[in-house]
Motif scaffolding. Structure first.
Motif, PDB file in Angstrom:
ATOM      1  N   LYS A 218      45.370  30.614  49.852  1.00  0.00           N
ATOM      2  CA  LYS A 218      44.113  30.466  50.577  1.00  0.00           C
ATOM      3  C   LYS A 218      43.047  31.439  50.098  1.00  0.00           C
ATOM      4  CE  LYS A 218      46.284  28.780  54.823  1.00  0.00           C
ATOM      5  NZ  LYS A 218      46.472  29.033  56.285  1.00  0.00           N
ATOM      6  N   HIS A 219      43.470  32.615  49.612  1.00  0.00           N
ATOM      7  CA  HIS A 219      42.508  33.641  49.227  1.00  0.00           C
ATOM      8  C   HIS A 219      43.032  34.408  48.022  1.00  0.00           C
ATOM      9  CE1 HIS A 219      39.762  37.214  50.604  1.00  0.00           C
ATOM     10  NE2 HIS A 219      39.376  36.665  49.468  1.00  0.00           N
ATOM     11  N   ILE A 220      42.287  34.383  46.930  1.00  0.00           N
ATOM     12  CA  ILE A 220      42.629  35.100  45.707  1.00  0.00           C
ATOM     13  C   ILE A 220      41.617  36.224  45.511  1.00  0.00           C
ATOM     14  CG2 ILE A 220      42.868  34.947  43.202  1.00  0.00           C
ATOM     15  CD1 ILE A 220      43.621  31.997  43.580  1.00  0.00           C
ATOM     16  N   LEU A 221      42.120  37.427  45.229  1.00  0.00           N
ATOM     17  CA  LEU A 221      41.268  38.587  44.976  1.00  0.00           C
ATOM     18  C   LEU A 221      41.415  38.975  43.516  1.00  0.00           C
ATOM     19  CD1 LEU A 221      39.441  40.868  46.117  1.00  0.00           C
ATOM     20  CD2 LEU A 221      41.543  42.165  46.558  1.00  0.00           C
ATOM     21  N   ILE A 222      40.294  39.099  42.808  1.00  0.00           N
ATOM     22  CA  ILE A 222      40.302  39.531  41.427  1.00  0.00           C
ATOM     23  C   ILE A 222      39.642  40.899  41.347  1.00  0.00           C
ATOM     24  CG2 ILE A 222      38.308  37.983  41.120  1.00  0.00           C
ATOM     25  CD1 ILE A 222      40.439  39.282  38.233  1.00  0.00           C
TER      26      ILE A 222
ATOM     27  N   GLN B 218      44.149  25.493  43.637  1.00  0.00           N
ATOM     28  CA  GLN B 218      44.691  25.721  44.972  1.00  0.00           C
ATOM     29  C   GLN B 218      43.672  25.462  46.079  1.00  0.00           C
ATOM     30  OE1 GLN B 218      47.960  27.323  45.643  1.00  0.00           O
ATOM     31  NE2 GLN B 218      48.432  26.789  43.535  1.00  0.00           N
ATOM     32  N   GLY B 219      42.410  25.270  45.708  1.00  0.00           N
ATOM     33  CA  GLY B 219      41.370  25.146  46.723  1.00  0.00           C
ATOM     34  C   GLY B 219      41.207  26.441  47.499  1.00  0.00           C
ATOM     35  N   ALA B 220      41.379  27.560  46.812  1.00  0.00           N
ATOM     36  CA  ALA B 220      41.381  28.868  47.463  1.00  0.00           C
ATOM     37  C   ALA B 220      40.019  29.536  47.380  1.00  0.00           C
ATOM     38  CB  ALA B 220      42.432  29.773  46.829  1.00  0.00           C
ATOM     39  N   ARG B 221      39.771  30.366  48.335  1.00  0.00           N
ATOM     40  CA  ARG B 221      38.598  31.239  48.324  1.00  0.00           C
ATOM     41  C   ARG B 221      38.817  32.334  47.277  1.00  0.00           C
ATOM     42  NH1 ARG B 221      38.206  35.299  53.350  1.00  0.00           N
ATOM     43  NH2 ARG B 221      36.578  36.746  52.621  1.00  0.00           N
ATOM     44  N   LEU B 222      37.764  32.671  46.546  1.00  0.00           N
ATOM     45  CA  LEU B 222      37.859  33.674  45.488  1.00  0.00           C
ATOM     46  C   LEU B 222      36.936  34.845  45.797  1.00  0.00           C
ATOM     47  CD1 LEU B 222      38.990  34.499  42.693  1.00  0.00           C
ATOM     48  CD2 LEU B 222      37.053  33.299  41.653  1.00  0.00           C
ATOM     49  N   SER B 223      37.519  36.039  45.854  1.00  0.00           N
ATOM     50  CA  SER B 223      36.736  37.257  46.049  1.00  0.00           C
ATOM     51  C   SER B 223      36.891  38.146  44.831  1.00  0.00           C
ATOM     52  CB  SER B 223      37.200  38.025  47.295  1.00  0.00           C
ATOM     53  OG  SER B 223      36.937  37.307  48.476  1.00  0.00           O
ATOM     54  N   LEU B 224      35.825  38.855  44.484  1.00  0.00           N
ATOM     55  CA  LEU B 224      35.832  39.759  43.340  1.00  0.00           C
ATOM     56  C   LEU B 224      35.500  41.161  43.835  1.00  0.00           C
ATOM     57  CD1 LEU B 224      34.278  39.063  39.865  1.00  0.00           C
ATOM     58  CD2 LEU B 224      33.920  41.252  40.988  1.00  0.00           C
ATOM     59  N   VAL B 225      36.345  42.137  43.478  1.00  0.00           N
ATOM     60  CA  VAL B 225      36.102  43.519  43.881  1.00  0.00           C
ATOM     61  C   VAL B 225      35.900  44.381  42.640  1.00  0.00           C
ATOM     62  CG1 VAL B 225      38.577  44.030  43.990  1.00  0.00           C
ATOM     63  CG2 VAL B 225      36.956  45.499  45.189  1.00  0.00           C
ATOM     64  N   HIS B 226      34.918  45.273  42.732  1.00  0.00           N
ATOM     65  CA  HIS B 226      34.668  46.253  41.671  1.00  0.00           C
ATOM     66  C   HIS B 226      34.519  47.615  42.319  1.00  0.00           C
ATOM     67  CE1 HIS B 226      33.133  48.195  38.105  1.00  0.00           C
ATOM     68  NE2 HIS B 226      32.057  48.577  38.768  1.00  0.00           N
ATOM     69  N   VAL B 227      35.255  48.593  41.802  1.00  0.00           N
ATOM     70  CA  VAL B 227      35.181  49.952  42.322  1.00  0.00           C
ATOM     71  C   VAL B 227      34.243  50.750  41.425  1.00  0.00           C
ATOM     72  CG1 VAL B 227      36.465  52.029  42.933  1.00  0.00           C
ATOM     73  CG2 VAL B 227      37.502  49.776  43.275  1.00  0.00           C
TER      74      VAL B 227
ATOM     75  N   LEU C 133      31.423  38.716  46.225  1.00  0.00           N
ATOM     76  CA  LEU C 133      31.436  39.997  45.538  1.00  0.00           C
ATOM     77  C   LEU C 133      31.543  41.140  46.531  1.00  0.00           C
ATOM     78  CD1 LEU C 133      31.142  41.707  42.978  1.00  0.00           C
ATOM     79  CD2 LEU C 133      28.642  41.489  43.214  1.00  0.00           C
ATOM     80  N   ARG C 134      32.466  42.072  46.253  1.00  0.00           N
ATOM     81  CA  ARG C 134      32.628  43.268  47.073  1.00  0.00           C
ATOM     82  C   ARG C 134      32.637  44.489  46.167  1.00  0.00           C
ATOM     83  NH1 ARG C 134      34.483  42.472  52.308  1.00  0.00           N
ATOM     84  NH2 ARG C 134      34.924  40.274  52.831  1.00  0.00           N
ATOM     85  N   LEU C 135      31.788  45.451  46.481  1.00  0.00           N
ATOM     86  CA  LEU C 135      31.730  46.700  45.736  1.00  0.00           C
ATOM     87  C   LEU C 135      32.267  47.823  46.607  1.00  0.00           C
ATOM     88  CD1 LEU C 135      28.224  46.436  44.031  1.00  0.00           C
ATOM     89  CD2 LEU C 135      30.447  45.793  43.109  1.00  0.00           C
ATOM     90  N   ALA C 136      32.998  48.728  45.988  1.00  0.00           N
ATOM     91  CA  ALA C 136      33.561  49.864  46.714  1.00  0.00           C
ATOM     92  C   ALA C 136      33.364  51.121  45.875  1.00  0.00           C
ATOM     93  CB  ALA C 136      35.038  49.631  46.996  1.00  0.00           C
ATOM     94  N   ARG C 137      33.469  52.260  46.526  1.00  0.00           N
ATOM     95  CA  ARG C 137      33.435  53.539  45.832  1.00  0.00           C
ATOM     96  C   ARG C 137      34.692  54.317  46.171  1.00  0.00           C
ATOM     97  NH1 ARG C 137      28.765  54.948  43.301  1.00  0.00           N
ATOM     98  NH2 ARG C 137      26.891  53.722  43.817  1.00  0.00           N
ATOM     99  N   GLY C 138      35.169  55.075  45.201  1.00  0.00           N
ATOM    100  CA  GLY C 138      36.386  55.848  45.403  1.00  0.00           C
ATOM    101  C   GLY C 138      37.324  55.664  44.224  1.00  0.00           C
ATOM    102  N   ARG C 139      38.614  55.843  44.474  1.00  0.00           N
ATOM    103  CA  ARG C 139      39.627  55.665  43.433  1.00  0.00           C
ATOM    104  C   ARG C 139      40.121  54.223  43.455  1.00  0.00           C
ATOM    105  NH1 ARG C 139      44.499  58.937  44.260  1.00  0.00           N
ATOM    106  NH2 ARG C 139      45.043  58.010  42.238  1.00  0.00           N
ATOM    107  N   ALA C 140      40.047  53.579  42.305  1.00  0.00           N
ATOM    108  CA  ALA C 140      40.463  52.182  42.227  1.00  0.00           C
ATOM    109  C   ALA C 140      41.914  52.014  42.663  1.00  0.00           C
ATOM    110  CB  ALA C 140      40.281  51.664  40.802  1.00  0.00           C
ATOM    111  N   ALA C 141      42.766  52.979  42.330  1.00  0.00           N
ATOM    112  CA  ALA C 141      44.179  52.874  42.680  1.00  0.00           C
ATOM    113  C   ALA C 141      44.410  52.867  44.183  1.00  0.00           C
ATOM    114  CB  ALA C 141      44.960  54.034  42.052  1.00  0.00           C
TER     115      ALA C 141
ATOM    116  N   ALA D 276      44.189  48.689  49.182  1.00  0.00           N
ATOM    117  CA  ALA D 276      43.755  48.699  50.581  1.00  0.00           C
ATOM    118  C   ALA D 276      42.921  47.462  50.898  1.00  0.00           C
ATOM    119  CB  ALA D 276      42.954  49.968  50.874  1.00  0.00           C
ATOM    120  N   LEU D 277      42.033  47.086  49.994  1.00  0.00           N
ATOM    121  CA  LEU D 277      41.192  45.923  50.219  1.00  0.00           C
ATOM    122  C   LEU D 277      42.022  44.635  50.180  1.00  0.00           C
ATOM    123  CD1 LEU D 277      38.305  44.973  50.711  1.00  0.00           C
ATOM    124  CD2 LEU D 277      38.011  44.798  48.232  1.00  0.00           C
TER     125      LEU D 277
END
Length: 258
Positions: free
Chosen positions: A3-7, A29-38, A61-69, A74-75
């Motif tokens: 249902k939800h794929i995160l790249i 899959q007809g899935a929602r696709l989210s992209l995260v960049h730290v 698109l989701r942007l975050a700050r901090g340590r990618a690891a 967590a996301l």
């Protein structure tokens, strides 16, 4: 079905390859696709947003700050993603695979992780899943089956571990172990969706890593699905030395499932 794929994308060419695979899976899959960049320290947020929006205009698109690891696992958990897709980012790392951001993400992530390295984003035609009677290996098979086209080849392997020199010493024991594997296959087949590819068994007796490497060389799979046995050190979690070898130099896309 997913249902939800995160790249996770770090603006590298390897991440672009992974993005193509994530998009292919999301379409199928007809899935929602989210992209995260730290964002790294001092990174230009506007430039990163523009670059990523152009690369994946249909992804959230989701942007975050901090340590990618820390941020990426967590996301993945917070979003309840069904699959995290990563590129192979460690090849040029001076320390190799050990201690890399990729290793740390794999250790922490509660979500199945796909390490996508194939340049061809076409649907996988051959997959290999080692089974060792563990629940996580079973989950790896079930997940891999949902990601494949019905006409794909789904090879399921089990290695009865014994020193290669003594692999044929006890025919009765070998027959018993093979019967156990056949029963396991029947149970796994019953759990699969009706549209899943048929299971193609591969049973070997010998040294585990050597036998599985031989199967990889023979079958040339497009996808290798492995069960992760614990949240401890990666060497103990992912089928030992074989998995570490596969992660250091992936021969194909690698799916890791807890």
């Amino acid at each position: 079905m997913l249902k939800h794929i995160l790249i996770a994308h770090d603006l590298s060419p390897e991440a672009d390859l992974a993005l193509r695979r994530a998009e292919q899976l999301a379409r199928r899959q007809g899935a929602r696709l989210s992209l995260v960049h730290v964002l790294g320290e001092g990174a230009d947020e506007a430039a990163a947003r523009t670059r990523l929006a152009a690369a994946a205009p249909h992804a959230e698109l989701r942007l975050a700050r901090g340590r990618a690891a820390m941020e990426i696992p967590a996301l993945a958990g917070w979003l309840q993603a069904d699959l995290l897709v990563l590129g192979d980012h460690h090849r040029d790392s001076p320390q190799g695979f050990s201690g890399t951001t990729l290793e740390q993400i794999l250790q922490r992530c509660p979500t199945p992780v796909l390490l996508a390295v194939r340049a061809d984003p076409a649907p996988w035609q051959r997959a290999l899943v080692p089974l060792d009677f563990s629940p996580c290996a079973s989950r790896a098979l079930q997940r891999a089956a949902t990601l494949l086209e019905p006409e794909a080849q789904l090879h399921v392997a089990h290695v009865h571990e014994v020193a290669a020199l003594h692999a044929g010493d006890d025919p009765e024991e070998l027959a018993f172990q093979r019967e156990l594997f056949e029963r396991l296959l029947e149970e796994e087949h019953a759990r699969l969706d009706a549209e899943a590819p048929p299971l193609r068994p591969a049973w070997r007796a010998g040294e585990r890593d050597q036998c599985l490497q031989q199967l990889i060389d023979e079958l040339q799979p497009h996808l290798l699905a492995l069960g992760s046995h614990s949240r401890g050190a990666l060497a103990d979690a992912l089928l030992g030395s074989l998995a570490l070898q596969m992660l250091r130099q992936p021969p194909c896309d690698v799916l890791l499932v807890r």
